[in-house]
Design an enzyme around this catalytic site. Structure first.
Site, PDB file in Angstrom:
ATOM      1  CB  SER A   1     -79.138 -51.353 -72.472  1.00 34.76           C
ATOM      2  OG  SER A   1     -79.541 -52.360 -73.357  1.00 34.76           O
TER       3      SER A   1
ATOM      4  CD  GLU B   1     -82.900 -47.391 -74.519  1.00 31.60           C
ATOM      5  OE1 GLU B   1     -82.559 -47.532 -75.719  1.00 31.60           O
ATOM      6  OE2 GLU B   1     -82.713 -48.271 -73.667  1.00 31.60           O
TER       7      GLU B   1
ATOM      8  CG  HIS C   1     -79.179 -49.162 -77.268  1.00 35.83           C
ATOM      9  ND1 HIS C   1     -80.301 -49.022 -76.479  1.00 35.83           N
ATOM     10  CD2 HIS C   1     -78.537 -50.273 -76.820  1.00 35.83           C
ATOM     11  CE1 HIS C   1     -80.344 -50.015 -75.595  1.00 35.83           C
ATOM     12  NE2 HIS C   1     -79.286 -50.789 -75.792  1.00 35.83           N
TER      13      HIS C   1
END
Length: 307
Positions: free
Chosen positions: A115, A210, A280
């Site tokens: 992230s 992502e 995630h």
């Protein structure tokens, strides 16, 4: 320019892992951090928790100076073998330019997270080091069996046996084979780094992306920005991870997220593999960033092999 990256020493029993929080605030997250410490101990490792991990400064886990101090201290300490980020969120970009890699170069260590930690992964790549895109402390659930695959692949990579993956096929897969260093992470962070020293040069490399919580048009806008900046011109392949919790705009996009990505990459002929379980979601498989991988993509399945 693709000189071989430095591979930090793999971990062994008795090594020490530092837990730090370079990004968002860890409010009511003591359980997960304690769980992370217990997990590391169960692997025969020692754990030290940065002194500012539970600090609070508005949105962040302490001030920029405090977060940087914890990360820099772990980077500089020759007794630390890996740095595990407690969570992402937002904030790593604010401390990137404060970091000094002088001592890290003498004693390189694995930096682990995903992230927002993509910013740090990109910087480490440009500094010449492999790093580990894997779960963080806050990813740990009360029943660890829910995230067991994520834990297993993280441990395997940390101890020197990164997992090869067979990905579920997709009618959207663009078939082909490629070999190159694996780079990337969160799409928003890759986009944020554009125009800075931390932006990735994807030439000859395979890009992983992502995302979470974005509108489809935001994802398209970021891909178009990267494209216009020449990001994909000499890229060898793209691996698409989880696109989680996509938001619905009042004006519908009109295609699937997979088609959106393929359309944005239509000018290139490199393979594109969907369905990489990384990002995630609870199933967040570890990826060694900076490692040369082989990618084989067909409609039926894709193979991701670490050398």
């Amino acid at each position: 320019m693709t000189s071989k990256l430095v591979r930090p020493p793999y971990l062994k029993s008795g090594d020490t892992v530092a837990i730090v929080a370079p990004s968002g605030i860890l409010k009511n997250r003591e359980r997960e951090v304690n769980q992370a410490v217990d997990l590391l101990k169960s692997w025969g490792l020692h754990a030290v928790v940065g002194k500012h991990v539970f600090s609070k400064a508005d949105h962040f886990a302490g001030t920029d100076e405090q977060r940087c101090e914890d990360l820099q201290s772990a980077m500089d300490d020759p007794k630390i073998s890996a740095i595990w980020c407690a969570r992402g969120g937002y904030g790593t970009v604010r401390i990137l330019d404060k970091l000094d890699y002088t001592k890290f170069r003498k004693n390189p260590k694995w930096v682990v997270g995903y992230s927002d930690i993509t910013a740090l992964h990109n910087q480490l790549h440009n500094e010449g080091f492999e790093s580990l895109h894997a779960l963080m402390c806050v990813s740990l659930t009360q029943d660890l069996s829910e995230v067991q695959t994520s834990i297993d692949t993280f441990k395997a990579a940390l101890f020197g046996n990164p997992t090869d993956y067979v990905l579920q096929g997709s009618k959207y897969n663009r078939e082909g084979e490629a070999e190159g260093e694996l780079v990337g992470g969160n799409l928003t962070m890759l986009h944020t780094m554009l125009g800075s020293d931390t932006s990735l040069d994807t030439s000859g490399k395979i890009l992983f992306i992502e995302e979470i919580g974005e509108y489809k048009y935001h994802i398209d806008r970021m891909l178009q920005s990267l494209k216009r900046a020449g990001y994909f011109d000499n890229c060898k392949g793209v691996i698409v991870g989880d696109m989680s919790k996509l938001r619905k705009n009042t004006t519908l996009w009109g295609t699937s997220i997979e088609q959106l990505i393929l359309d944005a990459l239509a000018d290139y002929d490199f393979p594109v593999a969907f369905n990489m379980p990384a990002g995630h979601e609870d199933d967040n498989r570890a990826l060694v960033l900076g490692r040369t991988i082989k990618l084989k993509v067909s409609k039926e399945k894709s193979l991701v092999s670490f050398n």
